[in-house]
Design a protein around this motif. Structure first.
Motif, PDB file in Angstrom:
ATOM      1  N   ARG A 152       4.578 -26.783  29.956  1.00 44.71           N
ATOM      2  CA  ARG A 152       5.032 -27.983  29.245  1.00 44.71           C
ATOM      3  C   ARG A 152       5.878 -27.625  28.026  1.00 44.71           C
ATOM      4  O   ARG A 152       6.903 -28.252  27.755  1.00 44.71           O
TER       5      ARG A 152
ATOM      6  N   GLN B 125       9.842 -28.565  27.311  1.00 42.22           N
ATOM      7  CA  GLN B 125      10.275 -29.242  26.084  1.00 42.22           C
ATOM      8  C   GLN B 125      11.369 -28.448  25.379  1.00 42.22           C
ATOM      9  O   GLN B 125      12.342 -29.022  24.890  1.00 42.22           O
TER      10      GLN B 125
ATOM     11  N   GLU C 180      14.611 -28.791  27.356  1.00 46.50           N
ATOM     12  CA  GLU C 180      15.169 -30.138  27.238  1.00 46.50           C
ATOM     13  C   GLU C 180      15.922 -30.273  25.921  1.00 46.50           C
ATOM     14  O   GLU C 180      16.964 -30.909  25.855  1.00 46.50           O
TER      15      GLU C 180
ATOM     16  N   LEU D   5       9.109 -23.788  19.917  1.00 50.61           N
ATOM     17  CA  LEU D   5       8.453 -24.148  21.173  1.00 50.61           C
ATOM     18  C   LEU D   5       8.368 -22.946  22.116  1.00 50.61           C
ATOM     19  O   LEU D   5       7.380 -22.772  22.826  1.00 50.61           O
TER      20      LEU D   5
END
Length: 162
Positions: free
Chosen positions: A47, A51, A54, A65
């Motif tokens: 996940r 993210q 993106e 991240l």
């Protein structure tokens, strides 16, 4: 599906300590528990990577991240001995002027934070909760739950690695 107690949705169960038992050590988790833990961290790492990428499509690559995804992947793959490694979710409480301004964490979705004030001068009794202590006695306290958000500060600078 609800159980036979018909608890309200999102209700937090309250427990009372009836007896405190000292346990010198907990049993080692079996392989099934460890597989569930590895799968959890693998999903979390996936996940976080999604993210991060993106954000790159929108012109901003989120290196924080990527670092979080890396940390989540470590326990997912396990240590060389085949056992998962511990991953710490770092939490910082931001205080300004003797007031908690924010609570931040590496993985805010995995933690709940509350403050318990045992000398709540000036509060009505209806705002206080009875909290069972380690010795079985109860004390009234003002309990405040805090929203935990993703860290907007560099936690590497907050926590000393040495």
């Amino acid at each position: 599906m609800r159980d036979t107690l018909r608890e309200a949705e999102n209700a937090t169960p309250r427990y009372t300590v009836l007896k405190h038992i000292e346990a010198p050590h907990w049993p080692k988790p079996d392989d099934n528990v460890e597989a569930i833990q590895r799968r959890h961290f693998a999903n979390l790492a996936s996940r976080l990577l999604v993210q991060a990428f993106e954000g790159k499509r929108q012109g901003e690559f989120d290196h924080e991240l990527i670092e979080q995804a890396h940390l989540a992947a470590l326990p997912a793959i396990g240590s060389p001995a085949g056992r998962t490694t511990a991953m710490i979710n770092r939490i910082a409480v931001i205080i300004e002027g003797d007031v908690i301004q924010a609570v931040v964490a590496d993985r805010p979705q995995e933690v709940c934070v509350a403050t318990v004030e045992y000398s709540p001068d000036g509060f009505d009794a209806s705002e206080l909760r009875w909290i069972t202590q380690g010795n079985g006695h109860q004390a009234q306290a003002l309990v405040t739950e805090h929203f935990v958000e993703a860290a907007a500060i560099c936690l590497d600078e907050v926590f000393d690695p040495s």
